[in-house]
Design a protein around this motif. Sequence first.
Motif, PDB file in Angstrom:
ATOM      1  N   ARG A 177      78.277  -8.154  22.215  1.00 55.24           N
ATOM      2  CA  ARG A 177      78.457  -7.925  23.652  1.00 55.24           C
ATOM      3  C   ARG A 177      77.405  -8.731  24.407  1.00 55.24           C
ATOM      4  NH1 ARG A 177      78.225  -1.892  25.852  1.00 55.24           N
ATOM      5  NH2 ARG A 177      80.293  -1.836  24.862  1.00 55.24           N
ATOM      6  N   ASN A 178      77.853  -9.618  25.262  1.00 53.35           N
ATOM      7  CA  ASN A 178      76.952 -10.444  26.071  1.00 53.35           C
ATOM      8  C   ASN A 178      75.931 -11.193  25.208  1.00 53.35           C
ATOM      9  OD1 ASN A 178      78.192  -9.519  28.448  1.00 53.35           O
ATOM     10  ND2 ASN A 178      76.834  -7.730  28.528  1.00 53.35           N
ATOM     11  N   GLY A 179      76.410 -11.691  24.046  1.00 54.22           N
ATOM     12  CA  GLY A 179      75.562 -12.505  23.198  1.00 54.22           C
ATOM     13  C   GLY A 179      74.654 -11.747  22.258  1.00 54.22           C
ATOM     14  N   SER A 180      74.690 -10.416  22.275  1.00 57.13           N
ATOM     15  CA  SER A 180      73.833  -9.637  21.375  1.00 57.13           C
ATOM     16  C   SER A 180      74.690  -8.755  20.473  1.00 57.13           C
ATOM     17  CB  SER A 180      72.854  -8.782  22.169  1.00 57.13           C
ATOM     18  OG  SER A 180      73.537  -7.806  22.928  1.00 57.13           O
ATOM     19  N   SER A 181      74.180  -8.503  19.267  1.00 50.75           N
ATOM     20  CA  SER A 181      74.901  -7.675  18.304  1.00 50.75           C
ATOM     21  C   SER A 181      74.514  -6.215  18.489  1.00 50.75           C
ATOM     22  CB  SER A 181      74.581  -8.130  16.872  1.00 50.75           C
ATOM     23  OG  SER A 181      75.262  -7.339  15.925  1.00 50.75           O
ATOM     24  N   GLN A 182      75.522  -5.336  18.515  1.00 49.58           N
ATOM     25  CA  GLN A 182      75.276  -3.906  18.676  1.00 49.58           C
ATOM     26  C   GLN A 182      76.120  -3.136  17.662  1.00 49.58           C
ATOM     27  OE1 GLN A 182      75.392  -2.426  22.747  1.00 49.58           O
ATOM     28  NE2 GLN A 182      75.229  -4.527  23.569  1.00 49.58           N
ATOM     29  N   THR A 183      75.763  -1.884  17.455  1.00 49.68           N
ATOM     30  CA  THR A 183      76.528  -1.031  16.554  1.00 49.68           C
ATOM     31  C   THR A 183      76.840   0.298  17.238  1.00 49.68           C
ATOM     32  OG1 THR A 183      74.551  -0.086  15.526  1.00 49.68           O
ATOM     33  CG2 THR A 183      75.513  -2.039  14.477  1.00 49.68           C
ATOM     34  N   ALA A 184      77.916   0.925  16.821  1.00 52.23           N
ATOM     35  CA  ALA A 184      78.296   2.228  17.340  1.00 52.23           C
ATOM     36  C   ALA A 184      79.023   2.994  16.245  1.00 52.23           C
ATOM     37  CB  ALA A 184      79.192   2.086  18.562  1.00 52.23           C
ATOM     38  N   GLU A 185      78.888   4.293  16.237  1.00 55.23           N
ATOM     39  CA  GLU A 185      79.619   5.121  15.282  1.00 55.23           C
ATOM     40  C   GLU A 185      80.876   5.657  15.957  1.00 55.23           C
ATOM     41  OE1 GLU A 185      78.057   8.148  12.107  1.00 55.23           O
ATOM     42  OE2 GLU A 185      78.538   9.297  13.924  1.00 55.23           O
ATOM     43  N   ALA A 186      82.011   5.429  15.317  1.00 55.20           N
ATOM     44  CA  ALA A 186      83.292   5.857  15.879  1.00 55.20           C
ATOM     45  C   ALA A 186      83.962   6.841  14.939  1.00 55.20           C
ATOM     46  CB  ALA A 186      84.202   4.674  16.123  1.00 55.20           C
ATOM     47  N   THR A 187      84.503   7.923  15.505  1.00 54.93           N
ATOM     48  CA  THR A 187      85.321   8.869  14.739  1.00 54.93           C
ATOM     49  C   THR A 187      86.774   8.457  14.932  1.00 54.93           C
ATOM     50  OG1 THR A 187      83.732  10.655  15.092  1.00 54.93           O
ATOM     51  CG2 THR A 187      85.945  11.266  14.407  1.00 54.93           C
ATOM     52  N   LEU A 188      87.388   7.976  13.858  1.00 49.14           N
ATOM     53  CA  LEU A 188      88.717   7.379  13.952  1.00 49.14           C
ATOM     54  C   LEU A 188      89.777   8.369  14.394  1.00 49.14           C
ATOM     55  CD1 LEU A 188      88.618   5.160  10.746  1.00 49.14           C
ATOM     56  CD2 LEU A 188      88.285   4.422  13.106  1.00 49.14           C
TER      57      LEU A 188
END
Length: 361
Positions: free
Chosen positions: A347-358
């Motif tokens: 996002r906007n040139g930076s790497s991010q992580t998120a936890e998603a419950t499918l």
Amino acid sequence: MTRPLATRLARPCAAALCAAALLVGCTSGSDEPSSSATGRSSPASTAASAAPVASDRLQSEYQSVVKNVLPSVVQITTDSDLGSGVVYDDRGHIVTNAHVVGDAKKFTVTLVTGGNPLEAELVSSYPAEDLAVIKLSAPPKDLRPAKFADSASVEVGQIVLAMGNPLGLSGSVTQGIVSAVGRTVSEGAEGGGTGATIANMVQTSAAINPGNSGGALVNLDSKVIGIPTLAATDPQMGAGAAPGIGFAIPASTVTKIADQIIKDGKVTDSGRAALGITARTVVGDDLQPAGVAVVSVSAGGAAAKAGLKAGDVITRVDSTAISTMQSLTEALAAHQPGDKVKVTFERNGSSQTAEATLGSI
């Protein structure tokens, strides 16, 4: 993660040979008197006499399965295509592949047992699992529904018979074995294919040929263990199929989807995991696939709750690298709704992580 090595055949399954090896005895070369002197059978003669008995027994089993199941396998014809189907109940419902029915709404159904062709109409098609249900307008009283096996009981090495209409040869039966279970396979979207990625497929040595799609892969208990759907292709062989590598949708998936379609006219619980996004493959500076760009996020869906937004580019799900829509679909196919996954995105040139419950498709 399984590579997408399979491609949809327009009218698929026939089978490869499964050779039954028979034990042949031999004399030991000892000084023990021969059978002619003692009146006893030698090991060689005993094995020789047992061999035809074992062969006859196996042949009898094959013939019994064919007698029990083949009347439940039908030929489905549209204006432009031909495939197979399996009688699901005595009310005239028939299960087949979504790519067999295509865009058609009306069909001609021919029973193996003979008689005039029957008219049928589409109940519903579910391309995400390449399954569909059609219904006979006037089901005959002697219709023979097939019995479906518990997919949990399918094991590698089991002998299977493939029944269908390869190349329009009505009521053909061939043989093979279960080569593997639990395969995740993607079919092509070209030539009328659904582009589905299907989990837990049964791999078989039975060859899949045009006309066999939607037919029956059957065990020696006369139960359907899967619906033949795909044949593998080897890129080094051009468009040719890779011999002895075919795939069938497991019986548990078939019955789950068919039961919902028959009851509700549609699939209400797919059991398929989803992020709740629309997306597309993006390419990098080298013009190679570089991730999946989120086009939109479903309100209240897994991605929205995890904080993903339109414009984010997904590059990884857990430890699986994501470069294309197909790789994302395959990664999600390995999960169930309710599973928690770690999504890596740019996002906007930076790497991010998120936890998603499918969620569910």
